[in-house]
Design an enzyme around this catalytic site. Structure first.
Site, PDB file in Angstrom:
ATOM      1  N   ASP A 162      53.343  39.555  27.549  1.00  0.00           N
ATOM      2  CA  ASP A 162      53.766  38.969  26.278  1.00  0.00           C
ATOM      3  C   ASP A 162      54.970  39.713  25.705  1.00  0.00           C
ATOM      4  O   ASP A 162      55.887  39.102  25.152  1.00  0.00           O
ATOM      5  CB  ASP A 162      52.606  38.996  25.283  1.00  0.00           C
ATOM      6  N   GLN A 173      31.279  44.742  36.835  1.00  0.00           N
ATOM      7  CA  GLN A 173      32.421  45.541  37.283  1.00  0.00           C
ATOM      8  C   GLN A 173      32.483  46.872  36.542  1.00  0.00           C
ATOM      9  O   GLN A 173      32.767  47.917  37.153  1.00  0.00           O
ATOM     10  CB  GLN A 173      33.709  44.745  37.096  1.00  0.00           C
ATOM     11  N   HIS A 186      45.480  39.018  23.264  1.00  0.00           N
ATOM     12  CA  HIS A 186      46.281  38.255  24.227  1.00  0.00           C
ATOM     13  C   HIS A 186      45.778  36.819  24.185  1.00  0.00           C
ATOM     14  O   HIS A 186      44.910  36.408  24.959  1.00  0.00           O
ATOM     15  CB  HIS A 186      46.134  38.849  25.631  1.00  0.00           C
ATOM     16  N   ALA A 197      41.774  39.751  44.522  1.00  0.00           N
ATOM     17  CA  ALA A 197      42.935  40.181  45.303  1.00  0.00           C
ATOM     18  C   ALA A 197      43.588  39.057  46.100  1.00  0.00           C
ATOM     19  O   ALA A 197      44.759  39.168  46.463  1.00  0.00           O
ATOM     20  CB  ALA A 197      42.521  41.318  46.247  1.00  0.00           C
ATOM     21  N   ARG A 227      57.960  38.650  27.627  1.00  0.00           N
ATOM     22  CA  ARG A 227      58.355  37.309  27.204  1.00  0.00           C
ATOM     23  C   ARG A 227      59.107  37.353  25.875  1.00  0.00           C
ATOM     24  O   ARG A 227      60.127  36.667  25.689  1.00  0.00           O
ATOM     25  CB  ARG A 227      57.114  36.424  27.069  1.00  0.00           C
ATOM     26  N   ASN A 283      41.510  36.876  31.942  1.00  0.00           N
ATOM     27  CA  ASN A 283      41.327  36.433  30.555  1.00  0.00           C
ATOM     28  C   ASN A 283      39.910  35.934  30.263  1.00  0.00           C
ATOM     29  O   ASN A 283      39.234  35.465  31.166  1.00  0.00           O
ATOM     30  CB  ASN A 283      42.340  35.328  30.247  1.00  0.00           C
TER      31      ASN A 283
END
Length: 328
Positions: free
Chosen positions: A159, A112, A187, A12, A162, A131
């Protein structure tokens, strides 16, 4: 006013997190009538910086921000979460191979995923941004026992945005004119921005852009390498546009998709379009009622597109093998 929803954000205090939190608190993500509780998660060394971020959130006096919790404890951070935005991850360093990065981040996303399963609300939806996001999502999903696979997503909306921008600039139109643009696969530098099904002002892209060489070459390369180009230009990775991609993804998953259109997000494949079941792969997605999503069926895939999709899926398969020990 509605009852508040709880949004947990990892990393964060990082660049993307910092750009994202104020968008959430202002209502950009969930709308002007939806209060939010923010649960902000950082590693211990980042807690001082996070305290400063919380001060700024306080100083904005957002009407929709109901409460803020800052913590380094995953159980506390994911407590009651309706949305878990997994932004934080270890970046790829000099000399680091992609498999090295997968191994380091894999352990983070295992923890997590376990914490989400143990502490979040039953309807929690998880969007992985850190990533390599597709395979990090795969790891978190497998670790989150009891949470349905269809509540996990990895972000490819940046993406898509973009790609739309590239097509719009080439055609000399506003980016709003570009629809039906899907990012297929991973990705990564193998992702495939599918111009063959995209439309400009409701007509095939090729009606407005006749330069096939550009479409099959420079356009795809520009989208695949855009992140690297931004790093080269500004000396650091894209943050604001990535945060915007998170906002757009969540809004697209919580509001009905316009008729005839679709959006891009990586989801757990059930074998659609020949993509191996169980992989987290980007495909064309449609949301019906703001809660239920589906893979759009019947999208035409020509031989050129199939080759590009196959290459990206092959990379996902290799990544899955590399983290097999974490998929238990």
């Amino acid at each position: 006013m509605k009852d508040p929803i709880t949004v947990s954000v990892t990393g964060a205090a990082g660049q993307i997190g910092y750009a994202l939190l104020f968008r959430i608190a202002s209502g950009a993500m969930f709308g002007p009538e939806q209060p939010v509780n923010l649960r902000l998660i950082e590693i211990e060394p980042g807690m001082k910086a996070l305290a400063g971020v919380v001060m700024e959130l306080d100083d904005c006096a957002f009407p929709l921000l109901n409460s803020t919790v800052a913590t380094s404890d995953l159980a506390e951070g994911f407590k009651g979460a309706n949305w878990a935005l997994l932004v934080g991850s270890v970046p790829r360093g000099p000399g680091m191979e992609r498999n090295d990065l997968l191994g380091i981040n894999g352990k983070i996303f295992t923890g997590q995923g376990q914490a989400i399963a143990a502490n979040a609300a039953s309807d929690v939806r998880t969007l992985v941004v850190g990533n390599p996001c597709n395979t990090n999502c795969l790891i978190a999903m497998n670790a989150a026992k009891g949470v349905p696979n269809n509540q996990f997503f990895a972000m490819t909306r940046l993406d898509e945005n973009r790609a739309k921008s590239q097509l719009a600039q080439k055609a000399g139109v506003h980016q709003n004119a570009v629809t039906n643009l899907c990012i297929w696969g991973n990705h990564s530098a193998t992702q495939y921005p599918d111009y063959t099904n995209a439309k400009i002002n409701g007509a095939p892209v090729t009606d407005a852009i006749s330069d096939t060489e550009w479409l099959q070459g420079e356009f795809i390369k520009n989208v695949q390498q855009r992140g690297a180009a931004i790093i080269q230009a500004r000396g650091t990775s894209s943050a604001a546009s990535a945060a915007n991609g998170v906002v757009d993804t969540v809004r697209s998953l919580t509001t009905p998709t316009p008729d005839g259109d679709w959006t891009s997000v990586a989801v757990c494949s059930s074998g659609e379009y020949g993509i191996e079941a169980g992989l987290i792969a980007s495909m064309p997605i449609r949301t019906t009622d703001g809660k239920t999503w589906e893979v759009v069926e019947g999208v035409e895939v020509d031989a050129f597109s199939q080759g590009k999709i196959d290459a990206s899926v092959a990379e996902l398969q290799m990544e899955k093998v590399a983290v097999a020990d974490l998929l238990v």
